[in-house]
Scaffold this motif. Structure first.
Motif, short mmCIF file in Angstrom:
data_model
loop_
_atom_site.label_atom_id
_atom_site.label_comp_id
_atom_site.label_asym_id
_atom_site.label_seq_id
_atom_site.Cartn_x
_atom_site.Cartn_y
_atom_site.Cartn_z
N SER A 50 3.18 -16.13 -17.12
CA SER A 50 1.44 -17.17 -17.67
C SER A 50 0.65 -16.40 -16.49
CB SER A 50 1.61 -18.22 -17.27
OG SER A 50 1.62 -17.83 -15.71
N GLU A 51 -0.75 -16.49 -17.53
CA GLU A 51 -1.98 -16.14 -17.23
C GLU A 51 -2.22 -15.89 -15.60
OE1 GLU A 51 -5.39 -16.47 -19.59
OE2 GLU A 51 -4.67 -15.78 -20.45
N ALA A 52 -1.64 -17.47 -15.15
CA ALA A 52 -2.11 -17.80 -13.82
C ALA A 52 -0.95 -16.61 -13.11
CB ALA A 52 -0.90 -19.31 -13.64
N ALA A 53 0.20 -16.73 -13.46
CA ALA A 53 1.35 -15.63 -13.10
C ALA A 53 0.60 -14.43 -12.70
CB ALA A 53 2.71 -15.80 -13.21
N ALA A 54 0.03 -14.20 -13.57
CA ALA A 54 -0.26 -12.47 -13.25
C ALA A 54 -1.45 -12.15 -12.65
CB ALA A 54 -1.05 -11.98 -15.09
N ILE A 55 -2.47 -12.99 -12.56
CA ILE A 55 -3.28 -13.88 -11.83
C ILE A 55 -2.76 -13.36 -9.55
CG2 ILE A 55 -5.57 -14.93 -10.48
CD1 ILE A 55 -5.91 -16.43 -13.53
N GLU A 56 -2.63 -14.41 -9.70
CA GLU A 56 -1.47 -14.55 -8.12
C GLU A 56 -0.49 -13.03 -8.20
OE1 GLU A 56 2.04 -17.19 -6.65
OE2 GLU A 56 0.93 -18.03 -8.70
N ASP A 57 -0.01 -11.91 -8.69
CA ASP A 57 0.65 -11.71 -8.69
C ASP A 57 -0.45 -10.08 -8.34
OD1 ASP A 57 3.10 -9.84 -7.94
OD2 ASP A 57 3.04 -8.76 -10.00
N ALA A 58 -1.51 -9.64 -8.97
CA ALA A 58 -2.61 -9.28 -8.30
C ALA A 58 -3.32 -9.57 -7.37
CB ALA A 58 -4.05 -9.32 -9.39
N LEU A 59 -3.68 -10.92 -7.13
CA LEU A 59 -3.99 -11.31 -5.70
C LEU A 59 -2.95 -11.31 -4.47
CD1 LEU A 59 -6.30 -14.92 -6.90
CD2 LEU A 59 -7.42 -12.98 -5.93
N ARG A 60 -1.77 -10.94 -4.71
CA ARG A 60 -1.18 -10.74 -3.79
C ARG A 60 -0.69 -9.33 -3.43
NH1 ARG A 60 3.43 -14.04 -1.87
NH2 ARG A 60 5.41 -12.82 -2.76
N LEU A 61 -0.73 -8.92 -4.52
CA LEU A 61 -0.68 -6.67 -3.96
C LEU A 61 -1.97 -6.67 -3.98
CD1 LEU A 61 1.34 -6.48 -7.50
CD2 LEU A 61 2.42 -6.15 -5.42
N ALA A 62 -3.15 -7.10 -3.58
CA ALA A 62 -4.35 -6.73 -3.09
C ALA A 62 -4.36 -6.67 -2.00
CB ALA A 62 -5.60 -6.92 -4.18
N LYS A 63 -3.88 -7.72 -1.55
CA LYS A 63 -3.76 -8.48 -0.08
C LYS A 63 -2.77 -7.28 0.53
CE LYS A 63 -4.08 -11.95 3.32
NZ LYS A 63 -2.51 -13.15 3.79
N GLY A 64 -1.88 -6.46 0.15
CA GLY A 64 -0.77 -6.12 0.82
C GLY A 64 -1.36 -4.37 0.97
N MET A 65 -2.28 -4.15 -0.09
CA MET A 65 -2.68 -3.27 -0.15
C MET A 65 -4.07 -3.06 0.80
SD MET A 65 -1.18 -0.75 -2.14
CE MET A 65 -1.81 0.46 -2.09
N THR A 66 -4.72 -4.13 1.24
CA THR A 66 -5.63 -3.89 2.28
C THR A 66 -4.87 -3.79 3.53
OG1 THR A 66 -7.22 -5.92 1.31
CG2 THR A 66 -6.39 -5.65 3.94
N TYR A 67 -3.38 -4.11 3.88
CA TYR A 67 -2.68 -4.23 5.23
C TYR A 67 -1.97 -3.17 4.97
CZ TYR A 67 -3.65 -8.75 6.64
OH TYR A 67 -3.90 -10.52 6.25
N LYS A 68 -1.72 -2.38 4.01
CA LYS A 68 -1.10 -1.72 3.75
C LYS A 68 -1.94 -0.32 4.08
CE LYS A 68 1.53 -0.57 0.40
NZ LYS A 68 2.48 -0.58 -0.92
N ASN A 69 -2.99 -0.02 4.50
CA ASN A 69 -4.14 1.01 3.75
C ASN A 69 -4.21 0.77 5.17
OD1 ASN A 69 -3.83 1.66 1.11
ND2 ASN A 69 -5.84 0.99 0.96
N ALA A 70 -4.21 -0.62 6.32
CA ALA A 70 -4.90 -0.46 7.09
C ALA A 70 -4.29 0.08 8.64
CB ALA A 70 -5.46 -2.05 7.58
N ALA A 71 -2.64 -1.04 8.17
CA ALA A 71 -1.59 -0.28 9.30
C ALA A 71 -1.48 1.37 8.99
CB ALA A 71 -0.71 -1.00 9.11
N ALA A 72 -1.48 1.84 7.82
CA ALA A 72 -0.77 3.16 7.50
C ALA A 72 -2.32 4.05 8.72
CB ALA A 72 -1.08 3.99 6.23
N GLY A 73 -3.30 3.13 9.48
CA GLY A 73 -4.33 4.88 9.30
C GLY A 73 -5.61 4.54 8.42
N LEU A 74 -5.52 4.59 6.49
CA LEU A 74 -6.53 5.27 6.01
C LEU A 74 -7.95 4.58 6.57
CD1 LEU A 74 -3.85 5.07 3.30
CD2 LEU A 74 -4.37 6.83 4.67
#
Ligand SMILES: NC(=O)c1ccc[n+]([C@@H]2O[C@H](COP(=O)([O-])OP(=O)(O)OC[C@H]3O[C@@H](n4cnc5c(N)ncnc54)[C@H](O)[C@@H]3O)[C@@H](O)[C@H]2O)c1
Ligand SMILES: CC(C)C[C@H](N)C(=O)O
Length: 365
Positions: A50-74
């Motif tokens: 569903s569209e809702a599932a796509a939006i949720e995935d985009a949001l969760r993955l984007a937040k993960g990238m904030t944490y990933k990039n921060a923890a990696a020192g980027l």
């Protein structure tokens, strides 16, 4: 889903819906946080229920990238795109070029790369329209496919987690159960096989399974068997949320260390595996090799320098384990603290990234 309520709760900055009828583009770009720099994160193409599932995935993955990039020192914030569609049937040149124009319109607030369902060739098409894309063909001075480097980082992080669980970081003779043997996991299998680990694999793609069996002597099991097999290490390398109420009781592994994003279905599952004494290498810390590699393009890509940084995933995992032990908290909480503390420190000295990212990208020329 009440989108603004969700964005407010988890501090999202921006959500962009991109539509182009003729090529059939339906994309959602989620920008979570740009405190550390422009949001960098891959583009996933997937058939969502569903569209809702796509939006949720985009949001969760984007937040993960904030944490990933921060923890990696980027010096990068977090964002991600999902394109709704079947990557085997629905791709076309115009689609990726239209998407590239949308990225260009964000003027450097978001930089993309590959993720599940997209390839270097797709990134090259995006590059026809914008410079804000990494992981394009090496002929352009780029780093190319990030997956082998992600795999190397996962291998290094797995060794660090094994040291905590088994008292040695040698993986010789260790049984590793790998879920999904796609781009990253195939390369991970190579490293593990070379070190003398025994591999158990599964994948919905039978050809991928056969390749691992033939090339690395892996044992193949059915899709749902992978959780309960006798093994030392469980490596989730397909999609997210596989550590959940159904799978946890089946696990025999002492270590969980794999490439997939968002491995914990809910944070409470991280608490449960911690209580069970399983050493969990937090997903976004162990799988940061790809983003570390593509981020190096922003300084003029140097593969040796990038690999050196990726090797450091070993010490990043050690550090997370150390904090977890010191503060008596699960490793996923320790990783979040590491990332959040860095973002907070920078937030106090800098505001949102709003200027044109060109000054960073021009360094790769
Ligand atoms: N490619 C990278 O550099 C990179 C970097 C960081 C994180 N990741 C994450 O690692 C994971 C793997 O990425 P990839 O690039 O190797 O993707 P991929 O698409 O090449 O591989 C994923 C594999 O998982 C299989 N799969 C899907 N659902 C499955 C299921 N239910 N059971 C078993 N197998 C299943 C697919 O058939 C495929 O072979 C993804 O979660 C991705 O977001 C990738
Ligand atoms: C190479 C990266 C920018 C994207 C990658 N798919 C990740 O999740 O880390």
């Amino acid at each position: 889903m009440e989108i603004f309520k969700y964005m407010e709760q988890y501090d999202y900055e921006q959500l962009v819906f991109c539509q182009d009828k003729q090529p059939g583009l339906k994309a959602i770009i989620a920008i979570h946080d740009t405190t550390l720099g422009p949001a960098l994160g891959g583009t996933r193409m997937w058939t969502y229920e569903s569209e809702a599932a796509a939006i949720e995935d985009a949001l969760r993955l984007a937040k993960g990238m904030t944490y990933k990039n921060a923890a990696a020192g980027l010096n990068l914030g977090g964002g991600k795109t999902v394109i709704i569609g079947d990557p085997r049937k629905d791709k076309n040149e115009e689609m990726f070029r239209a998407f590239g124009r949308y990225i260009q319109g964000l003027n450097g607030r978001y930089i993309t790369a590959e993720d599940v369902g997209t390839t270097v060739a797709d990134m090259d098409l995006i590059h026809e329209e914008t410079d804000y894309v990494t992981g394009i063909s090496p002929a352009f001075g780029s780093s190319g496919n990030p997956s082998p480097v992600t795999a190397y980082g996962v291998y290094r992080g797995m060794k660090a987690a094994a040291k905590e669980a088994f008292g040695t970081d040698s993986l010789e003779g260790k049984v590793v159960a790998i879920q999904g043997v796609g781009n990253v996991a195939y390369n991970l299998c190579k490293h593990l096989h070379e070190e003398g680990a025994q591999l158990i694999v599964t994948d919905i793609n039978k050809e991928a399974v056969m390749r691992a069996v033939e090339d690395f002597g892996a044992k193949a099991v059915e899709i749902n068997e992978i959780y309960s097999v006798d093994c030392d290490i469980y490596a989730p390398c397909a999609l997210g949320a596989t550590i959940n109420d159904d799978t946890i009781p089946q696990l025999k592994a002492k270590v969980i260390a794999g490439a997939a994003n968002n491995q914990l279905k809910e944070t409470r599952h991280g608490d449960t595996i911690h209580e069970m004494g399983i050493v969990y290498a937090p997903d976004y810390v162990i799988n940061a090799g790809g983003v570390i590699n593509v981020a190096d393009e922003l300084y003029g890509y140097n593969s040796e320098r990038a690999l050196k940084k990726v090797e450091g995933i070993y010490s990043n995992i050690e550090r997370v384990i150390e904090i977890a032990k010191r503060d008596r908290i699960p490793t996923y909480v320790a990783a979040d603290r590491l990332a959040e503390e860095r973002i907070e420190r920078m937030r106090n000295s800098r505001s949102q990234f709003l200027q044109n990212g060109q000054h960073i990208l021009s360094r790769r020329k």
